[in-house]
Scaffold this motif. Structure first.
Motif, mmCIF file in Angstrom:
data_model
loop_
_atom_site.group_PDB
_atom_site.id
_atom_site.type_symbol
_atom_site.label_atom_id
_atom_site.label_comp_id
_atom_site.label_asym_id
_atom_site.label_seq_id
_atom_site.Cartn_x
_atom_site.Cartn_y
_atom_site.Cartn_z
ATOM 1 N N MET A 230 0.851 -1.199 0.000
ATOM 2 C CA MET A 230 0.000 0.000 0.000
ATOM 3 C C MET A 230 0.879 1.239 0.000
ATOM 4 S SD MET A 230 -2.917 1.127 2.749
ATOM 5 C CE MET A 230 -3.794 2.670 2.540
ATOM 6 N N GLN A 231 0.589 2.166 -0.907
ATOM 7 C CA GLN A 231 1.405 3.361 -1.022
ATOM 8 C C GLN A 231 1.028 4.377 0.056
ATOM 9 O OE1 GLN A 231 0.933 4.804 -5.000
ATOM 10 N NE2 GLN A 231 2.431 3.365 -5.854
ATOM 11 N N ASN A 232 2.050 5.037 0.626
ATOM 12 C CA ASN A 232 1.756 6.114 1.567
ATOM 13 C C ASN A 232 1.365 7.361 0.787
ATOM 14 O OD1 ASN A 232 3.996 8.307 1.519
ATOM 15 N ND2 ASN A 232 5.168 6.389 1.430
ATOM 16 N N ARG A 233 0.549 8.187 1.388
ATOM 17 C CA ARG A 233 0.086 9.407 0.732
ATOM 18 C C ARG A 233 0.812 10.636 1.250
ATOM 19 N NH1 ARG A 233 -1.583 7.658 -3.863
ATOM 20 N NH2 ARG A 233 -3.045 5.914 -3.649
ATOM 21 N N LEU A 234 1.871 10.406 1.984
ATOM 22 C CA LEU A 234 2.634 11.514 2.534
ATOM 23 C C LEU A 234 3.745 11.955 1.602
ATOM 24 C CD1 LEU A 234 3.177 13.336 5.010
ATOM 25 C CD2 LEU A 234 4.684 11.536 5.888
ATOM 26 N N PHE B 294 14.158 2.885 -1.275
ATOM 27 C CA PHE B 294 12.889 3.487 -0.842
ATOM 28 C C PHE B 294 11.766 2.452 -0.721
ATOM 29 C CE2 PHE B 294 15.136 7.173 -2.466
ATOM 30 C CZ PHE B 294 14.777 8.176 -1.585
ATOM 31 N N LYS B 295 12.080 1.206 -1.006
ATOM 32 C CA LYS B 295 11.041 0.173 -1.092
ATOM 33 C C LYS B 295 10.263 0.007 0.202
ATOM 34 C CE LYS B 295 12.530 -4.013 -1.468
ATOM 35 N NZ LYS B 295 13.138 -5.251 -2.009
ATOM 36 N N SER B 296 10.915 0.202 1.327
ATOM 37 C CA SER B 296 10.286 -0.095 2.615
ATOM 38 C C SER B 296 9.128 0.825 2.953
ATOM 39 C CB SER B 296 11.334 -0.015 3.731
ATOM 40 O OG SER B 296 11.858 1.295 3.824
ATOM 41 N N ILE B 297 9.051 2.014 2.335
ATOM 42 C CA ILE B 297 8.005 2.961 2.712
ATOM 43 C C ILE B 297 6.859 2.993 1.702
ATOM 44 C CG2 ILE B 297 9.647 4.383 3.979
ATOM 45 C CD1 ILE B 297 9.508 6.398 1.672
ATOM 46 N N GLU C 196 12.850 8.247 9.764
ATOM 47 C CA GLU C 196 12.770 9.498 10.518
ATOM 48 C C GLU C 196 12.059 10.575 9.699
ATOM 49 O OE1 GLU C 196 15.339 7.627 10.103
ATOM 50 O OE2 GLU C 196 16.499 7.348 11.951
ATOM 51 N N LEU C 197 12.269 10.543 8.387
ATOM 52 C CA LEU C 197 11.624 11.517 7.517
ATOM 53 C C LEU C 197 10.106 11.381 7.576
ATOM 54 C CD1 LEU C 197 11.878 13.729 5.316
ATOM 55 C CD2 LEU C 197 11.927 11.882 3.625
ATOM 56 N N LEU C 198 9.599 10.153 7.562
ATOM 57 C CA LEU C 198 8.157 9.940 7.607
ATOM 58 C C LEU C 198 7.564 10.419 8.925
ATOM 59 C CD1 LEU C 198 7.765 6.453 5.879
ATOM 60 C CD2 LEU C 198 7.565 8.741 4.894
ATOM 61 N N ASP C 199 8.341 10.335 9.995
ATOM 62 C CA ASP C 199 7.880 10.872 11.281
ATOM 63 C C ASP C 199 7.965 12.391 11.310
ATOM 64 O OD1 ASP C 199 7.430 8.317 12.260
ATOM 65 O OD2 ASP C 199 9.443 8.157 13.155
ATOM 66 N N TYR C 200 8.917 12.945 10.559
ATOM 67 C CA TYR C 200 9.202 14.376 10.592
ATOM 68 C C TYR C 200 8.191 15.183 9.767
ATOM 69 C CZ TYR C 200 11.843 18.690 9.529
ATOM 70 O OH TYR C 200 12.231 19.987 9.368
ATOM 71 N N LEU C 201 7.835 14.696 8.591
ATOM 72 C CA LEU C 201 7.025 15.481 7.652
ATOM 73 C C LEU C 201 5.679 15.919 8.223
ATOM 74 C CD1 LEU C 201 7.785 13.726 4.228
ATOM 75 C CD2 LEU C 201 8.609 15.940 5.042
#
Length: 785
Positions: free
Chosen positions: A1-5, A26-29, A95-100
């Motif tokens: 499932m793709q993230n929308r962030l 980048f595959k993990s996100i 960390e970027l996904l938590d930061y945005l």
């Protein structure tokens, strides 16, 4: 499932060798991914689809911005991350996904950190922090056919175009757009390796970029940003003369407030240094390093220029300023105790007074001023990794060693390793200064191993994980670099059998250690003729294999001779016959004269390569034997003393100064010396303190070649030493004469500067050992007969 962030947007063409690595990082996100393909003829689109990317096809229109803008309206994510295929994540993705989500709504653009690799070794990377993240559907687009820049609504509020991306080349950084000075820094770190020298050699990126830049300049003549990038492109193409012209023009027209200007100054100074235009570089950085006081690269380059000018005390202080730039930056590791350590190092040198007229802007002599953090704007400079730490410490260590502060030098090299445990020049420098300090090889090995254990517990600043074997490899190479071949081989034979050393290096070390029987056995084990493992040898490696056979009084195998270039094979055959102890030395007389001449010529050229390698490995008896045999078969081998002078230069540069002097004195008696030979003799005499005789020899070198820079500097130093001798003699008669005392002070300062100019032959640990070793007698033959 793709993230929308977060979504990834790229443009590509024939990137099958890089794309999978990039997308895999980048595959993990599960990011949304749009890839605009501009005409690939390889598997690039197939690889992109395999990773779930949406592939958009378009023609290449010689316009990067046009291609990059195609995918932007299609984004369904809140943020867009623009990438190149030769980039990949090394840290910070989670960390970027938590930061945005925590970024304030007023912030629409973010910087990230990119390490651009410009070489294969540790520290050969450039750090820059471009804006690559921006909010989707906020009016952002790219402008510019090359070095495209991110803009919104066409202009900034003040009417100035807004741009913020960068790229790098193999040795000089350039900005793909304006540096964003104030955007927040996101916790994402990438590595970019598309401008490694090996990668550039395989493609035509610089030529493509030059074409597009010339088109831009045709549309906007004299535009300083494009002129700057023209200079960078010429650096990539190896034409630093044209690069200097472009940088000069750009510098003259670039506004002081232009955010890329600091990087232009850096690259301009690098080119001036590379071209030997030290005065121009000096005056450039005397001003600009004050304007960009926190830019470590400028202080480091300035130090290198000052060194070339002989201003070693001030060069040392400039390196210290580079190290001081680390203080106050995020992630600083230069704590107060580290500052205190450096503050006390080499104090006698850095407290000496500077020449008051050597700079437009005076440097302070105060250590407090050197280490005080300057007031400045928080800038995000494009910087070589290590300029503010291990490279600066290593440069300081090298200068301290040159001035005889050996304990301080060793400490500085250790500080460098504390910042980057894989930095090879610091390992080499530490081993070298320990040898110069009189340490035994066993003690050097123990110290290096202790340093490795001490520093390997700290975190390296470079990408990737450093294994125990990687670290010990640095120790082994440092031992070999200092001439401690026995200890290097002992470490390899110990418990650490997983240390990775190339077979060619191991054989070379065996020869240098004079373990010729063991070297022969190693050749037989590693280079099996049946396996054809000698086919891909480099010329130098082929000579080592042959040398191993010859010093063991064996002939070289036919299979090894067959690996040589066709035009060299006859020379190899003749050399093999020549060095066969079972054969009489002769030249075949059943061939026509032209063939014999060509064979002799090939053998003569080959003999030079063999002699150089024999001297480097310390096989002087073999070298003398080969020379004598070449004289027998070719009476013109040393006509006019040409070859004797060449041989003397080879011996001298490897530290065999006495053997070289034997040859040169014989040549001088027969009137055969050239400028280089006179210089070497003069330098040898100078080292023994015989300044009048050295002066005569330097003057004779200049009579042969008035452009001989080293001889000119040597002569100047001799004049100063002789003048000082006269003044000191007079002061014994008139010890209170203030005029003589003032003259002595000025002359001593001038002598320090002249001695600091790199005019003397540099001898490191291996050469110093050779100076003390038994040296074969190299009086070759009597050419008068």
């Amino acid at each position: 499932m793709q993230n929308r962030l977060l979504g990834i947007h790229m443009i590509v063409q024939n990137e099958e060798h890089h794309l999978a690595r990039c997308l895999d990082s980048f595959k993990s996100i599960g990011s949304e991914c749009f890839i605009t393909d501009t005409g690939s003829t390889d598997r690039t689109p197939e690889i992109a689809r395999h990773y779930g990317a949406t592939v958009l096809h378009t023609r290449w229109e010689d316009d990067f911005a046009y291609a990059r803008n195609i995918s932007l309206p299609l984004a369904s994510t809140e943020w867009i991350l623009c990438l190149d295929a030769d980039e990949h994540v090394i840290q910070g993705l989670e960390e970027l996904l938590d930061y945005l989500p925590k970024v304030h709504k007023s912030v629409s653009r973010l910087r990230i950190t990119i390490e651009n690799q410009i070489g294969e070794g540790a520290g050969e990377s450039v750090i820059f922090q471009p804006v690559r993240l921006f909010r989707a559907h906020q009016g952002y687009r790219y402008a510019g056919r090359i070095h495209e820049q991110l803009v919104r609504g066409g202009t900034r509020d003040g009417g100035e175009q807004e741009g913020d991306d960068q790229d790098m080349n193999d040795s000089f950084a350039y900005e793909k757009g304006w540096i964003a000075e104030h955007e927040p820094l996101a916790p994402l770190r990438l590595v970019h390796d598309g401008y490694l020298p090996s990668t550039i050699a395989k493609g035509d990126k610089p030529l493509r970029n030059l074409k597009l830049l010339q088109q831009e300049l045709a549309d906007r003549p004299g535009q300083p940003f494009h002129l700057y990038n023209v200079g960078v492109t010429y650096c990539q193409l190896g034409n630093i003369e044209l690069a200097a012209e472009a940088f000069t023009e750009s510098f003259l027209h670039t506004p002081l407030h232009a955010p890329y200007r600091s990087t232009l100054v850096r690259d301009y100074a690098k080119v001036l240094l590379a071209m030997g235009r030290y005065d121009e570089g000096h005056w450039l950085l005397a001003v600009e390093r004050q304007r960009y006081a926190g830019y470590a690269d400028l202080h480091l380059i300035y130090g290198e220029i000052l060194e070339q000018q002989g201003l070693e005390e001030r060069a040392y202080k400039s390196y210290a300023r580079a190290a001081n730039c680390r203080e106050g930056s995020k992630g600083s590791d230069l704590k107060n105790n580290r500052k205190a350590e450096i503050r006390g190092i080499h104090q006698k040198t850095i407290e000496q007074k500077d020449d008051p007229e050597s700079d437009v802007i005076r440097e302070s002599n105060s250590l407090d001023d050197i280490y005080r953090e300057p007031n400045r704007i928080d800038r995000h400079y494009v910087t070589d990794m290590g300029c503010d730490s291990y490279k600066a410490y290593t440069a300081m260590g090298r200068l301290a060693q040159k001035r005889g502060f050996l304990q301080e030098s060793a400490h500085l090299y250790s500080l460098a390793l504390g910042s980057e445990v894989t930095y090879a020049p610091a390992w080499t420098g530490l081993a070298d200064v320990l040898q110069q300090s009189g340490e035994t090889d066993e003690s050097i090995a123990e110290t290096l191993l202790a340093r490795w254990k001490e520093h390997s517990t700290t975190t390296s600043t470079g990408p990737g994980v450093v294994t125990r074997e990687d670290g010990l490899t640095h120790v082994v190479h440092a031992l070999a670099s200092s001439g401690a071949y026995g200890q290097a081989l002992k470490l390899l034979h110990g418990v650490d059998r997983n240390i990775r050393i190339r077979h060619e290096e191991y054989l070379y070390w065996l020869l240098c250690a004079n373990r010729v029987s063991e070297a022969l056995q190693y050749v037989r084990n590693q280079w099996s003729e049946e396996l054809g493992e000698v086919k891909n040898l480099q010329p130098e490696q082929r000579v080592d294999l042959a040398l191993t056979c010859w010093v063991n009084e064996l002939s070289v195998s036919d299979s090894l001779v067959a690996t040589a270039e066709p035009q060299e094979r006859e020379g190899w055959i003749m050399m093999n016959d020549l060095l066969d102890v079972r054969e009489q030395v002769h030249v075949e007389d059943n061939r026509d004269e032209k063939t014999v001449h060509q064979t002799l010529q090939a053998a003569t050229e080959l003999s030079k390569n063999i002699l150089i390698r024999a001297v480097k490995t310390g096989q002087l008896a073999f070298a003398r034997k080969l020379y004598e045999k070449m004289v027998v078969i070719n009476p013109d081998y040393d006509k006019g003393g040409v070859h004797s002078r060449w041989m003397a230069a080879v011996l001298y540069r490897q530290g065999y100064t006495m053997a070289a002097a034997d040859l040169l004195i014989q040549c001088m008696s027969q009137g055969d010396l050239d400028a280089e030979s006179f210089f070497y003799l003069g330098e040898a005499v100078y080292a023994k303190g015989h300044y009048e005789q050295a002066l005569i020899l330097f003057q004779q070198a200049l009579e042969k070649d008035s452009e001989q820079r080293q001889a000119r500097a040597g002569a100047a130093v001799c004049y100063m030493r002789l003048a000082l001798g006269v003044i000191r003699q007079e002061l014994t008669r008139s010890p209170t004469d203030k005029v003589l005392m003032a003259q002595q002070t000025v002359l001593e300062q001038q002598l320090r500067t002249a001695e600091g100019i790199p005019w003397r032959t540099v001898f490191h640990a291996r050469e110093r050992r050779n100076q003390l070793a038994d040296q074969a007698h190299f009086i070759m033959h009597d050419r008068e007969g």
